[in-house]
Design a protein around this motif. Sequence first.
Motif, PDB file in Angstrom:
ATOM      1  N   THR A  15       0.848  -1.187   0.000  1.00 19.21           N
ATOM      2  CA  THR A  15       0.000   0.000   0.000  1.00 19.21           C
ATOM      3  C   THR A  15       0.886   1.240   0.000  1.00 19.21           C
ATOM      4  N   LEU A  16       0.270   2.391  -0.138  1.00 16.54           N
ATOM      5  CA  LEU A  16       0.975   3.670  -0.036  1.00 16.54           C
ATOM      6  C   LEU A  16       0.474   4.394   1.204  1.00 16.54           C
ATOM      7  N   SER A  17       1.389   4.907   1.998  1.00 13.88           N
ATOM      8  CA  SER A  17       1.037   5.689   3.167  1.00 13.88           C
ATOM      9  C   SER A  17       1.892   6.939   3.162  1.00 13.88           C
ATOM     10  N   GLU A  21       5.931   3.697   0.028  1.00 16.72           N
ATOM     11  CA  GLU A  21       5.531   2.296  -0.048  1.00 16.72           C
ATOM     12  C   GLU A  21       5.560   1.673   1.338  1.00 16.72           C
ATOM     13  N   ARG A  22       4.541   0.933   1.658  1.00 16.89           N
ATOM     14  CA  ARG A  22       4.436   0.240   2.946  1.00 16.89           C
ATOM     15  C   ARG A  22       3.813  -1.131   2.707  1.00 16.89           C
ATOM     16  N   MET A  23       3.907  -1.973   3.722  1.00 14.47           N
ATOM     17  CA  MET A  23       3.197  -3.246   3.735  1.00 14.47           C
ATOM     18  C   MET A  23       2.111  -3.120   4.794  1.00 14.47           C
ATOM     19  N   SER A  24       0.878  -3.392   4.408  1.00 18.10           N
ATOM     20  CA  SER A  24      -0.260  -3.260   5.308  1.00 18.10           C
ATOM     21  C   SER A  24      -0.628  -4.632   5.848  1.00 18.10           C
ATOM     22  N   VAL A  25      -0.697  -4.726   7.181  1.00 14.05           N
ATOM     23  CA  VAL A  25      -1.102  -5.962   7.846  1.00 14.05           C
ATOM     24  C   VAL A  25      -2.368  -5.637   8.616  1.00 14.05           C
ATOM     25  N   LEU A  26      -3.468  -6.262   8.247  1.00 18.40           N
ATOM     26  CA  LEU A  26      -4.752  -5.981   8.865  1.00 18.40           C
ATOM     27  C   LEU A  26      -5.352  -7.275   9.399  1.00 18.40           C
ATOM     28  N   PHE A  27      -5.563  -7.310  10.701  1.00 10.31           N
ATOM     29  CA  PHE A  27      -6.167  -8.482  11.330  1.00 10.31           C
ATOM     30  C   PHE A  27      -7.680  -8.408  11.166  1.00 10.31           C
ATOM     31  N   PRO A  28      -8.365  -9.547  11.088  1.00  7.10           N
ATOM     32  CA  PRO A  28      -9.820  -9.538  10.917  1.00  7.10           C
ATOM     33  C   PRO A  28     -10.523  -8.880  12.109  1.00  7.10           C
ATOM     34  N   LEU A  54       4.087  -1.616   7.866  1.00  5.88           N
ATOM     35  CA  LEU A  54       5.511  -1.928   7.920  1.00  5.88           C
ATOM     36  C   LEU A  54       6.215  -1.317   6.715  1.00  5.88           C
ATOM     37  N   LEU A  55       7.489  -1.079   6.878  1.00  5.22           N
ATOM     38  CA  LEU A  55       8.297  -0.642   5.751  1.00  5.22           C
ATOM     39  C   LEU A  55       8.479  -1.812   4.796  1.00  5.22           C
ATOM     40  N   PRO A  56       8.890  -1.556   3.554  1.00  5.46           N
ATOM     41  CA  PRO A  56       9.244  -2.677   2.689  1.00  5.46           C
ATOM     42  C   PRO A  56      10.335  -3.524   3.357  1.00  5.46           C
ATOM     43  N   GLN A  57      10.386  -4.800   3.044  1.00  2.26           N
ATOM     44  CA  GLN A  57      11.215  -5.753   3.784  1.00  2.26           C
ATOM     45  C   GLN A  57      12.668  -5.312   3.975  1.00  2.26           C
TER      46      GLN A  57
END
Length: 157
Positions: A15-17, A21-28, A54-57
């Motif tokens: 995603t973009l924040s 560039e970021r990694m989005s982790v969304l729990f249900p 999170l930042l890119p890896q």
Amino acid sequence: MTCPNSATSPSWKPTLSDGQERMSVLFPRATCRACDDRLKCTGNVDGKGRHILLLPQPLQEIQNRARRDQQTRPWRERYSLRSGCEATVSETVHAHGLRHCRYRGTAKSHVQHVLTAAGTNLIRLHQHQPGNTRTSPATRFTRLCRQTIDRTQTDSC
């Protein structure tokens, strides 16, 4: 990703924040709503699921390594020099008004900054004179308390 109560997240999404560039982790939502520790974990009261960006890896690994290094003794010893510099900047900004220049123009502003730095050095030298145990001048309240104590001691003698 696994939360503190062992719930796992679905796949991560790029995603973009703020344009980055970021990694989005969304729990249900259902998993987080049923959790007793939801307020401690997510901090939200709307019943949303935990959301982590999170930042890119490669960048995330660099950040994690830097955070681990910050817990070591050599890093703290190296940083102590910087913390002294930061304290000096903070003192000149807050106590001596370094960011509020009285003059216009680069030359006059520079003179004010040099004089502020010189004044800060004089104040610090005075504070470190032999026999000087106070690091800051006594407040009016402190002086009043001392006068009151001195009067009560002389009256009781």
